[in-house]
Write an enzyme that holds these catalytic residues in place. Structure first.
Site, short mmCIF file in Angstrom:
data_model
loop_
_atom_site.label_atom_id
_atom_site.label_comp_id
_atom_site.label_asym_id
_atom_site.label_seq_id
_atom_site.Cartn_x
_atom_site.Cartn_y
_atom_site.Cartn_z
N HIS A 83 40.48 34.24 38.04
CA HIS A 83 40.80 34.54 36.54
C HIS A 83 40.97 35.59 35.71
O HIS A 83 42.05 35.71 35.31
CB HIS A 83 40.06 32.85 35.99
CG HIS A 83 41.15 32.63 33.94
ND1 HIS A 83 40.37 31.84 33.19
CD2 HIS A 83 41.69 33.73 33.67
CE1 HIS A 83 40.89 31.74 32.50
NE2 HIS A 83 41.88 33.00 32.45
N GLU A 141 45.91 39.79 31.35
CA GLU A 141 44.91 39.61 31.81
C GLU A 141 44.27 41.46 31.55
O GLU A 141 43.16 41.87 31.02
CB GLU A 141 43.99 39.53 33.40
CG GLU A 141 44.13 38.23 33.27
CD GLU A 141 42.42 37.03 32.32
OE1 GLU A 141 42.32 37.40 32.11
OE2 GLU A 141 43.20 35.64 31.61
N HIS A 145 42.13 41.43 28.15
CA HIS A 145 40.45 41.70 28.49
C HIS A 145 40.31 43.22 29.31
O HIS A 145 39.42 44.21 28.65
CB HIS A 145 40.04 40.43 29.55
CG HIS A 145 40.71 39.68 28.98
ND1 HIS A 145 39.80 39.03 28.42
CD2 HIS A 145 41.78 38.05 29.59
CE1 HIS A 145 39.38 37.89 27.85
NE2 HIS A 145 40.63 37.21 29.06
#
Ligand code: AMP
Length: 278
Positions: A83, A141, A145
């Site tokens: 993920h 992502e 992040h």
């Protein structure tokens, strides 16, 4: 007296102007305020490596398209997939969208085959990126992040290659298989057994998330030097044990996704794909 009234009028004018600018700030959106603040997010404390169980992720598949990993027929993932690698804080919060570094697929061209296989999207639509954008799951992502993993991970290529290396080094699916926890649509396994298998293999406690009784995500946590550490399990004072604080019941499943058998990816209906909500 006249000058006193003048001062009052001026003060009221200033108040009106201040209110107007505040309303304007709200109208242009909180995002700008967040953008201004992004530079101020403090350095993260540890890495949370989030893995997804395809059998559970794919159960929710309503539409197919070439970008949806669930729709690859016999090539659909059967092991945990990535993920993301998330820089987190010890207090349970996390920084996000830390640098304006737009995702560029060209920077990771040599990793694309591995990313397709081990970091697949399980959706057809695009995912939100930072600064009001939309893009690939990988773009989400990296921008949300990855840009916060500085100074340990400094650029997009390092973010994806570091994450792939962690994935290969800490093979959760293999650990569970070797402990007898095999994908099945009939078996239920003790959550405590799954947690112990990971603890024995990696010497750290993972965090699991479930959708009903099916394992949905499994998180491994790492210090900034990538040595394994315990994940933070939010425990309430009344329920100070792993099991009552997990979203999983005491017995969980690792379901196998049964694809429809047709060439799912080409059975896609384009207009649905464009509009599928995430
Ligand atoms: P995150 O911010 O990293 O927790 O990601 C959450 C966002 O990514 C949500 O919009 C999810 O719907 C979406 N998402 C999560 N997993 C996947 C996946 N495997 N493929 C595509 N989108 C995903």
């Amino acid at each position: 007296m006249a000058s006193f009234s003048l001062i009052l009028i001026r003060l009221s004018l200033v108040a009106v102007l201040l209110t107007a600018s505040f309303c304007q700030l709200k109208a242009i959106g909180i995002r700008e305020a967040v953008d201004d603040a992004v530079g101020e997010q403090r350095e993260f404390d540890y890495f949370n490596f989030a893995l997804q169980w395809p059998g559970t992720q794919c159960k929710n598949t309503r539409h197919c398209c070439p970008s949806n990993g669930c729709c690859r027929g016999s090539n659909a993932p059967t092991e945990f997939t990535i993920h993301g690698l998330w820089p987190d804080y010890n207090d349970g919060t996390w920084p996000s969208c830390c640098k304006k570094s737009k995702f560029d697929e060209k920077e990771i061209s040599t990793l694309l085959d591995a990313l397709e296989q081990y970091w697949p999207s399980y959706r057809c639509g695009s995912t939100s990126t930072c600064y009001s954008g939309e893009g690939l799951f990988w773009a989400h992502e990296w921008e949300k992040h990855g840009t916060c993993s500085f100074p340990v991970v400094r650029d997009e290529y390092s973010y994806f290659s570091t994450t792939l290396n962690l994935y290969f080094k800490y093979n959760v699916t293999r650990v569970l298989n070797e402990a007898g926890y095999l994908p099945s649509n009939t078996e239920k396994y003790p959550l405590g057994g799954i947690v112990s298998a990971i603890q024995n293999a990696f010497h750290a406690t993972p965090k699991l998330d479930c959708s009903k009784d099916a394992v949905n995500e499994l998180h491994l946590c790492f210090y900034k030097d990538f040595k394994p550490r315990d994940c933070i399990i939010e425990r309430s004072p009344e329920n100070d044990n792993y099991f009552s604080s997990s979203s999983c019941p005491k017995y969980v499943s690792l379901p196998v996704y049964m694809s429809s058998g047709v060439d799912d990816a080409t059975a896609a209906i384009p207009w649905i794909l464009e509009n599928e909500p995430l």
